[in-house]
Design a protein around this motif. Sequence first.
Motif, PDB file in Angstrom:
ATOM      1  N   THR A  62      -0.043 -20.837  -0.214  1.00 25.79           N
ATOM      2  CA  THR A  62      -0.069 -20.244   1.113  1.00 25.79           C
ATOM      3  C   THR A  62       1.066 -19.229   1.223  1.00 25.79           C
ATOM      4  N   VAL A  63       0.742 -18.023   1.672  1.00 18.59           N
ATOM      5  CA  VAL A  63       1.730 -16.936   1.752  1.00 18.59           C
ATOM      6  C   VAL A  63       1.885 -16.493   3.198  1.00 18.59           C
ATOM      7  N   SER A  64       3.129 -16.439   3.674  1.00 16.59           N
ATOM      8  CA  SER A  64       3.466 -15.877   4.986  1.00 16.59           C
ATOM      9  C   SER A  64       4.462 -14.742   4.762  1.00 16.59           C
ATOM     10  N   ALA A  65       4.143 -13.571   5.291  1.00 14.70           N
ATOM     11  CA  ALA A  65       5.014 -12.409   5.088  1.00 14.70           C
ATOM     12  C   ALA A  65       5.255 -11.713   6.419  1.00 14.70           C
ATOM     13  N   LEU A  66       6.420 -11.049   6.517  1.00 15.63           N
ATOM     14  CA  LEU A  66       6.784 -10.310   7.724  1.00 15.63           C
ATOM     15  C   LEU A  66       7.341  -8.950   7.307  1.00 15.63           C
TER      16      LEU A  66
ATOM     17  N   ARG B 279       0.821  -1.213   0.000  1.00 13.65           N
ATOM     18  CA  ARG B 279       0.000   0.000   0.000  1.00 13.65           C
ATOM     19  C   ARG B 279       0.854   1.261   0.000  1.00 13.65           C
ATOM     20  N   GLY B 280       2.132   1.124  -0.272  1.00 14.64           N
ATOM     21  CA  GLY B 280       3.008   2.294  -0.333  1.00 14.64           C
ATOM     22  C   GLY B 280       3.464   2.742   1.041  1.00 14.64           C
ATOM     23  N   SER B 281       3.418   4.046   1.276  1.00 17.09           N
ATOM     24  CA  SER B 281       3.962   4.622   2.509  1.00 17.09           C
ATOM     25  C   SER B 281       3.165   4.223   3.751  1.00 17.09           C
ATOM     26  N   GLN B 282       1.966   3.620   3.565  1.00 13.91           N
ATOM     27  CA  GLN B 282       1.187   3.196   4.738  1.00 13.91           C
ATOM     28  C   GLN B 282       1.739   1.930   5.358  1.00 13.91           C
ATOM     29  N   ASP B 283       2.481   1.165   4.545  1.00  9.24           N
ATOM     30  CA  ASP B 283       2.936  -0.149   4.991  1.00  9.24           C
ATOM     31  C   ASP B 283       4.418  -0.133   5.317  1.00  9.24           C
ATOM     32  N   SER B 284       4.796  -1.004   6.219  1.00  5.20           N
ATOM     33  CA  SER B 284       6.201  -1.271   6.473  1.00  5.20           C
ATOM     34  C   SER B 284       6.800  -1.963   5.251  1.00  5.20           C
ATOM     35  N   ASN B 285       8.078  -1.790   5.072  1.00  9.15           N
ATOM     36  CA  ASN B 285       8.761  -2.475   3.987  1.00  9.15           C
ATOM     37  C   ASN B 285       8.801  -3.974   4.279  1.00  9.15           C
ATOM     38  N   LEU B 286       8.821  -4.758   3.231  1.00 12.03           N
ATOM     39  CA  LEU B 286       8.816  -6.213   3.329  1.00 12.03           C
ATOM     40  C   LEU B 286      10.165  -6.711   3.809  1.00 12.03           C
ATOM     41  N   LYS B 287      10.134  -7.633   4.783  1.00 10.34           N
ATOM     42  CA  LYS B 287      11.375  -8.207   5.310  1.00 10.34           C
ATOM     43  C   LYS B 287      11.546  -9.647   4.860  1.00 10.34           C
ATOM     44  N   THR B 288      10.484 -10.461   4.991  1.00  9.15           N
ATOM     45  CA  THR B 288      10.548 -11.876   4.631  1.00  9.15           C
ATOM     46  C   THR B 288       9.221 -12.271   4.009  1.00  9.15           C
ATOM     47  N   ILE B 289       9.288 -13.145   2.982  1.00 14.13           N
ATOM     48  CA  ILE B 289       8.073 -13.709   2.401  1.00 14.13           C
ATOM     49  C   ILE B 289       8.326 -15.164   2.063  1.00 14.13           C
ATOM     50  N   GLU B 290       7.391 -15.979   2.415  1.00 14.97           N
ATOM     51  CA  GLU B 290       7.462 -17.413   2.159  1.00 14.97           C
ATOM     52  C   GLU B 290       6.207 -17.831   1.405  1.00 14.97           C
ATOM     53  N   VAL B 291       6.417 -18.457   0.247  1.00 16.01           N
ATOM     54  CA  VAL B 291       5.309 -18.916  -0.593  1.00 16.01           C
ATOM     55  C   VAL B 291       5.389 -20.434  -0.709  1.00 16.01           C
ATOM     56  N   THR B 292       4.319 -21.106  -0.208  1.00 18.69           N
ATOM     57  CA  THR B 292       4.251 -22.580  -0.312  1.00 18.69           C
ATOM     58  C   THR B 292       3.276 -22.925  -1.428  1.00 18.69           C
ATOM     59  N   MET B 293       3.815 -23.590  -2.460  1.00 19.08           N
ATOM     60  CA  MET B 293       2.993 -23.944  -3.614  1.00 19.08           C
ATOM     61  C   MET B 293       2.092 -25.131  -3.284  1.00 19.08           C
ATOM     62  N   PRO B 294       0.948 -25.243  -3.936  1.00 20.72           N
ATOM     63  CA  PRO B 294       0.044 -26.395  -3.707  1.00 20.72           C
ATOM     64  C   PRO B 294       0.653 -27.678  -4.271  1.00 20.72           C
ATOM     65  N   ARG B 295       0.063 -28.843  -3.864  1.00 14.96           N
ATOM     66  CA  ARG B 295       0.579 -30.132  -4.322  1.00 14.96           C
ATOM     67  C   ARG B 295       0.484 -30.284  -5.828  1.00 14.96           C
ATOM     68  N   SER B 296      -0.324 -29.435  -6.465  1.00 19.85           N
ATOM     69  CA  SER B 296      -0.507 -29.563  -7.915  1.00 19.85           C
ATOM     70  C   SER B 296       0.708 -29.111  -8.702  1.00 19.85           C
ATOM     71  N   GLU B 297       1.692 -28.426  -8.031  1.00 23.19           N
ATOM     72  CA  GLU B 297       2.853 -27.929  -8.744  1.00 23.19           C
ATOM     73  C   GLU B 297       4.119 -28.511  -8.137  1.00 23.19           C
TER      74      GLU B 297
END
Length: 940
Positions: free
Chosen positions: A912-916, A772-790
């Motif tokens: 599934t997405v986990s972000a910090l 959301r731009g200046s409203q949000d903190s900068n991204l530190k970590t992101i983890e993306v777990t793909m479904p079993r289909s991939e």
Amino acid sequence: MIRPALTLLAVVSAGLSLGLPSDAAGSFGFKSGTDGFEAVAQEDGAPYLTAGGHPYALRVHLGLETVEAEPGVVTPDGDLRNLRLQLPPGLLVNPEALLHCNSLDFNRPRVSPFEESASGESCPEETQVGTVTVHQPGGIRHFGLFNLEGAPGAAGQLGFAPYGVPVLISVKGRTQPDGQAILSLEMRNFPQSIPVNALDLDLWGDPWAASHNGERGNCLNAAEPGLPWAKCSVDVPELQKAYVTMPTDCSSELTVTATASSWQQSESTTMSFTPSDGGQRLAPQGCSEVNFEPTVAAQLSDERASSPSGFRFQLSAPAAGLVEPGGRVGSQVRRAVVTLPPGTTINPSLGSGLGVCSPEQFQAERPLANEGEGCPNASKIGAFTVDTPLSAESMRGAIYIATPYNNPFGSLLAIYLVARDSNGGFLITASGSLDPDPHSGTIAAHLNGLPQLPYAELEVNFRAGQRAPLVSPPTCGPAVTAVELVPYAEGAPVSRTSTVSNITAGAGGGPCPSGTPSFNPQIVAGSLNSNVGSYSTFYLRMSRSDVDQEITSYSAVLPKGITGRLAGIPFCPEAAIAAARDRSGQAEQADPSCPTVSEVGRVLSGYGVGSALTWSPGRLYLAGPYHGSPVSLVAINAANIGPFDLGTVVVRSAFDVDPLTAQLSIDSTGSDPIPHILDGIPLHLRDIRVFLDRSSFTRNPSSCQPSAITSTLTGAGARFDDSSDDSSATASNHFQLLNCRTLGFEPKLGIRLRGLPRRGAYPSLRATFASRGSQDSNLKTIEVTMPRSEFLAQEHIKEVCTMPQFAASRCPANSAYGRAVAHTPLFDEPLRGSVYLRSSRRRLPDLVADLRSGAMQIVVEGKIGPSKSGMRLVFENLPDAPLTRFVLTMYGGSRGLLVNSTDICVSKPRATVSALGQNDVGAKFTSRLRNRCAGEERRR
């Protein structure tokens, strides 16, 4: 009352019998040749030429144009009013050699049984210095010339009283730019009631020589002239003193100039005379025999090393021969080269508030002027005093700084010396240049045109105090001043040395410095606004004490997340930076080399020693790559230290950007060194203040984790030009921001697959991260777990880029499996680059995006690994930098790294997405893997 009445009657009757002056004159002026003007120092009827000696008399004859008023009566063609005699350079009369007649005696008519008529004054005989002969239409009359008490505007005063009417002659003097002393005898408002066809003036070299007895006192014009030695002599040994002295410079002719004007007309007439022999113009002789034994003394005012110091230089020469009738005065010093003790340099602290004296202001100095009416008081840096036997009191004045480069030497540092007597009748001026050694800065003062006057002492005294003009040597021990003196007379220069008081302590009174100086600089740095994610002025201050080594370079590692918004700021052109290095400070101040749009801050530098510094402002500009670094800052300082223009100081600092963390650092090895000396003036840089204060330029991190600004300064050691003894000092400033929770964290991640949805197909992937731009903190970590289909299509991993290949930017083309684009408000253009499989220490290679915008490089590293539900991709420790959108595109088909394990149009898979965030606020959500399934196409 009988005698004054008879005197007045004589004057009136003389006027009636000879014809009273007319109201108009035909052609007032001097007769031609020697009948009109002649001035010679004589001895036994011949010109006297002995340098430094005392002639029998200086004789001046003035003959004026005449007309025949009536048959047999010749009268002047105009009545003499003002007369000025300019004596040859260095020819001196000494008003202080004899006693003075007071005004009461001078104005009281003389009564004497020996005189035919009154000479018009009652001055003591021991005050007589010569005679004046008045040639009138009716005859010739002689009058005594007396040494009177001084008067305002005159260095001395002479007087004679024809027919009881007082006539004053002022003795004035000044030195010319070359130091030659020019005396003048000035007579104003000669009585119009006394018509004069001619005047003869005799100044006696030795007034109490017996041969003058017949012309002194009651014997002058006496009715009984016999036995003058008995009637008109005073046997007082202390009165046997010389009055007239010849020059000691044999290169100057003995030219006397007369200027006269009449009562009838204001225009003056001028005539010069130089004695000659067979057509050869005469000058003093025997200069090689003139004594030249000057003595010197020199002393620094401060006995502490590396401290503000004044300097006193004293010069004297024996002047005993000045008043010895048979003696010869010694030669004066024409020029002096004073080399100050090694390590004595100009103090930049002098420059603050200092004015300058222009050539026009220096030339406007007058004998009667007060200090500041010529050279301004703001340009004064010391005192100038001359103690001469020619004046009853010391001649006092000041040392002034001359306008840089607009002075007799065309030099950066020059001085004017000005002194005058208390009556304002004598003005002494001289000049000098202060020439620093270009490598060490040690000063050599060249004093030119020192006064051609005998003096008991001449003193040049540079002031002491916090803004003293000099800095004492940096080490303890004897400080020796070397002096070379050039005489006015013939002869080789003589050398003298003077040991000043020892340097006995260090700066501030501490112990004497030994070995390599200490280096304990102080560093303060930080953001002025402590709120996370805010634009803020960034402040840096580096300072050192006088005992510390000079600062030569600066390095720093800034906290993660401090960034600069380069968008919209053009780099200062390389040509402009190069041109700035060769410009004067004034030119740079008037018209900066770099464009204003490139300016991102300012710098303030303090130069000098002691507690009072001279401050010089400068500007900071954004510039392009430098010495391998992607971006640089250029500090351009107009090195104007007060009135001294030392050019332009350009220091370009290379900024490295850590490609993994985007952390900024200043690399001193790739930056310009901080200069130590300019034009022979050590800068003694003590304080540097840097302000990155462009609006919306420097941005704070969005993390509140404590960190530090680590700075490293390099010192010059004991020898600036030798790096083997350089020192370094590191300081850490705590850095931590506030109000992290004022920022939210609501990121979004959209994932789209393209290609056939069936099982076993290799789709392409497009993942879009948005904030959301200046409203949000900068991204530190992101983890993306793909479904079993991939699944990871390991069979398509054709080639992996090795770490050395990646570091050298030489990854094989087949190791690229996608593209990425990062949009940030910091840059005008987004970061773009390929996505590679790069070797790692784990079983699977890393997925790495090599992103570039211009020379800027950012590397985003992702770890590929399995999870309970499928394949996982993790990006950790991302740069604390604002990111509005990040788009990752992975190729499909034969180059695809993903393979469908089922028909994704049937299973509707979700990731599934986990972000910090950098403010430690987390977010967890799912993102559907969208594809162009048939049902969706129909609905669309």
